[in-house]
Write a protein that holds these residues in place. Structure first.
Motif, mmCIF file in Angstrom:
data_model
loop_
_atom_site.group_PDB
_atom_site.id
_atom_site.type_symbol
_atom_site.label_atom_id
_atom_site.label_comp_id
_atom_site.label_asym_id
_atom_site.label_seq_id
_atom_site.Cartn_x
_atom_site.Cartn_y
_atom_site.Cartn_z
ATOM 1 N N ASP A 62 0.858 -1.190 0.000
ATOM 2 C CA ASP A 62 0.000 0.000 0.000
ATOM 3 C C ASP A 62 0.894 1.240 0.000
ATOM 4 O O ASP A 62 1.878 1.316 0.734
ATOM 5 C CB ASP A 62 -0.867 -0.036 1.264
ATOM 6 C CG ASP A 62 -1.920 1.063 1.289
ATOM 7 O OD1 ASP A 62 -1.778 2.021 0.519
ATOM 8 O OD2 ASP A 62 -2.855 0.957 2.090
ATOM 9 N N ASP A 63 0.544 2.229 -0.838
ATOM 10 C CA ASP A 63 1.397 3.411 -0.974
ATOM 11 C C ASP A 63 0.896 4.592 -0.132
ATOM 12 O O ASP A 63 1.141 5.753 -0.479
ATOM 13 C CB ASP A 63 1.531 3.825 -2.446
ATOM 14 C CG ASP A 63 0.195 4.214 -3.065
ATOM 15 O OD1 ASP A 63 -0.829 4.118 -2.367
ATOM 16 O OD2 ASP A 63 0.184 4.609 -4.248
ATOM 17 N N GLU B 93 16.444 11.160 4.317
ATOM 18 C CA GLU B 93 17.042 10.500 3.155
ATOM 19 C C GLU B 93 17.047 8.976 3.294
ATOM 20 O O GLU B 93 17.077 8.261 2.296
ATOM 21 C CB GLU B 93 18.463 11.012 2.948
ATOM 22 C CG GLU B 93 18.511 12.446 2.431
ATOM 23 C CD GLU B 93 19.923 13.003 2.371
ATOM 24 O OE1 GLU B 93 20.859 12.287 2.806
ATOM 25 O OE2 GLU B 93 20.090 14.142 1.887
ATOM 26 N N ALA B 94 16.992 8.481 4.535
ATOM 27 C CA ALA B 94 16.994 7.035 4.765
ATOM 28 C C ALA B 94 15.590 6.454 4.848
ATOM 29 O O ALA B 94 15.433 5.234 4.976
ATOM 30 C CB ALA B 94 17.750 6.727 6.059
ATOM 31 N N PHE B 95 14.565 7.285 4.766
ATOM 32 C CA PHE B 95 13.183 6.798 4.875
ATOM 33 C C PHE B 95 12.827 5.921 3.682
ATOM 34 O O PHE B 95 13.284 6.166 2.557
ATOM 35 C CB PHE B 95 12.193 7.973 4.908
ATOM 36 C CG PHE B 95 12.148 8.728 6.214
ATOM 37 C CD1 PHE B 95 12.965 8.379 7.277
ATOM 38 C CD2 PHE B 95 11.276 9.804 6.362
ATOM 39 C CE1 PHE B 95 12.921 9.080 8.476
ATOM 40 C CE2 PHE B 95 11.214 10.498 7.555
ATOM 41 C CZ PHE B 95 12.041 10.140 8.615
ATOM 42 N N PRO B 96 11.981 4.918 3.902
ATOM 43 C CA PRO B 96 11.404 4.207 2.757
ATOM 44 C C PRO B 96 10.472 5.148 1.993
ATOM 45 O O PRO B 96 10.143 6.243 2.474
ATOM 46 C CB PRO B 96 10.625 3.065 3.419
ATOM 47 C CG PRO B 96 10.279 3.595 4.773
ATOM 48 C CD PRO B 96 11.442 4.453 5.187
ATOM 49 N N GLU B 97 10.049 4.729 0.823
ATOM 50 C CA GLU B 97 9.177 5.577 0.013
ATOM 51 C C GLU B 97 7.911 5.933 0.787
ATOM 52 O O GLU B 97 7.287 5.091 1.417
ATOM 53 C CB GLU B 97 8.810 4.851 -1.282
ATOM 54 C CG GLU B 97 8.053 5.720 -2.270
ATOM 55 C CD GLU B 97 7.862 5.045 -3.609
ATOM 56 O OE1 GLU B 97 7.027 5.534 -4.402
ATOM 57 O OE2 GLU B 97 8.537 4.030 -3.863
ATOM 58 N N HIS B 98 7.550 7.220 0.752
ATOM 59 C CA HIS B 98 6.385 7.694 1.491
ATOM 60 C C HIS B 98 5.664 8.742 0.655
ATOM 61 O O HIS B 98 6.268 9.468 -0.127
ATOM 62 C CB HIS B 98 6.797 8.274 2.853
ATOM 63 C CG HIS B 98 7.916 9.262 2.790
ATOM 64 N ND1 HIS B 98 9.235 8.899 2.538
ATOM 65 C CD2 HIS B 98 7.946 10.611 2.934
ATOM 66 C CE1 HIS B 98 10.006 9.975 2.530
ATOM 67 N NE2 HIS B 98 9.249 11.019 2.760
ATOM 68 N N GLU B 99 4.358 8.813 0.835
ATOM 69 C CA GLU B 99 3.532 9.744 0.071
ATOM 70 C C GLU B 99 3.628 11.164 0.609
ATOM 71 O O GLU B 99 3.606 12.134 -0.144
ATOM 72 C CB GLU B 99 2.067 9.298 0.102
ATOM 73 C CG GLU B 99 1.759 8.091 -0.752
ATOM 74 C CD GLU B 99 1.857 8.410 -2.237
ATOM 75 O OE1 GLU B 99 1.128 9.297 -2.713
ATOM 76 O OE2 GLU B 99 2.686 7.772 -2.905
ATOM 77 N N THR B 100 3.697 11.282 1.922
ATOM 78 C CA THR B 100 3.622 12.583 2.579
ATOM 79 C C THR B 100 4.587 12.615 3.754
ATOM 80 O O THR B 100 4.825 11.587 4.393
ATOM 81 C CB THR B 100 2.197 12.850 3.123
ATOM 82 O OG1 THR B 100 1.232 12.424 2.172
ATOM 83 C CG2 THR B 100 1.992 14.324 3.442
ATOM 84 N N LEU B 101 5.128 13.781 4.023
ATOM 85 C CA LEU B 101 5.931 14.019 5.227
ATOM 86 C C LEU B 101 5.314 15.169 5.991
ATOM 87 O O LEU B 101 5.191 16.278 5.470
ATOM 88 C CB LEU B 101 7.385 14.348 4.858
ATOM 89 C CG LEU B 101 8.273 14.857 6.004
ATOM 90 C CD1 LEU B 101 8.424 13.793 7.087
ATOM 91 C CD2 LEU B 101 9.637 15.300 5.470
#
Length: 340
Positions: free
Chosen positions: A130-131, A171-179
């Motif tokens: 899930d994205d 920069e080390a986060f996995p792919e995410h839609e929003t911060l």
């Protein structure tokens, strides 16, 4: 057409069973827990609790899912209190309420930690492709405001160092839609001349570390005019406004005077009040804001709580999640359980 997004700024209350188990394992109460020093039983309890709060969000049909930040015993100060270059001092009041955290005293260079990235990677496994992942961090100004500098020796240099540290973590986060960058200190302890521009630059530095949409969420009041004007210079996608407890007139003045971003976050339910808003109230508040700024059609409206949710009992936090999701569904013109 405006995209309506139901989400939260995270920092959820621990499930009651987890609070009891962790209290027994650690021998402390929330606010005194030794974050980062965790044996296998403690790690297992947090993993089970994470699964539960991710399920809570999915059950409520939120559009974005946060990790929940259940390990953040020191609230927004957490990314520093678990850092190797930080020594924790005494217990400090968390803004103007009855919650507390351990003072993070920065005594050495703030290098990479990876603590939050590990939490988010564990969350992506639960989402199973899930994205909808939304990352949450303290904004650089708030994190520096909550900490004590015993290394850099200069307020501006310390703020820059905190921003650089947070950017490295992102920069080390996995792919995410929003911060979501949570910046209550911009309201509670507004930066003065010079530092207000520096705070905006610090936000910009963190936002540049991700390709996701970045929301700077401030709360517990309206931003001062100069602080808002400088924040508009930051390259972020949305600024968050507290529609519940904030000074609406000041907020509208800022927006009308300086404009706003192409998207907006709206704190529509009260994260500190156990009274649960109805979905209709959430919908009406979204429409009220849109009516006040008729000249602008937002790319996205992030419908959220005005503050973190850890202040609430677990049953009330869950009801607030549902109210947000159903209120957004009403605003979209969709049928909900409320209408059925």
């Amino acid at each position: 057409m405006t995209e309506l997004v139901a989400t939260t700024p995270g920092l959820y209350p621990l499930p009651d069973w987890a609070k009891q188990r962790l209290s027994e394992l650690k021998g402390h109460q929330k606010g005194d827990l030794i974050s980062g020093d965790e044996g296998p039983e403690i790690i297992d309890a947090y993993e089970q609790a994470r699964e539960e709060v991710v399920a809570d969000q999915r059950d409520a049909n939120l559009d974005r899912v946060v990790e929940g930040q259940l390990r953040w015993d020191d609230n927004l100060a957490h990314p520093l209190t678990v850092h190797d270059s930080v020594e924790t001092g005494g217990i400090v009041r968390y803004y103007d309420n009855n919650n507390f955290y351990r003072d993070p005293r920065v005594v050495d260079e703030l290098g990479f930690s990876g603590d939050v990235a590990a939490e988010l990677k564990a969350t992506t496994e639960l989402l199973d492709g899930d994205d909808s992942l939304q990352a949450v961090l303290p904004g650089p100004y708030s994190l520096s405001d909550l900490a004590t500098d015993e290394h850099y020796g200069d307020e501006a240099a310390f703020l820059d160092a905190v921003a650089e540290f947070l950017a490295g973590e992102v920069e080390a986060f996995p792919e995410h839609e929003t911060l979501f960058l949570l910046e209550p200190s911009l309201v509670e302890n507004a930066p003065g001349d010079g530092l207000d521009a520096r705070a905006s630059e610090a936000v910009d530095a963190v936002a540049a570390a991700t390709d996701a949409d970045v929301v700077v969420h401030s709360y517990w009041g309206a931003l001062e005019e100069k602080v808002y004007a400088h924040l508009m210079d930051a390259d972020v996608d949305a600024i968050g406004f507290d529609v519940v407890s904030g000074d609406r007139d000041q907020t509208l003045y800022n927006v009308n005077e300086y404009g706003t971003k192409d998207s907006v976050a709206l704190g529509l339910v009260d994260g500190q009040n156990t009274l649960v808003e109805s979905p209709e109230t959430v919908r009406d508040r979204i429409e009220w804001v849109q009516d006040q700024i008729p000249a602008q059609e937002f790319d996205a409206v992030y419908a959220t709580s005005n503050t973190e949710l850890f202040y609430l009992p677990v049953n009330k936090y869950r009801e607030k999640l549902t109210a947000l999701a159903e209120g957004v569904a009403l605003a979209r013109g969709e049928e909900t359980e409320v209408q059925a």
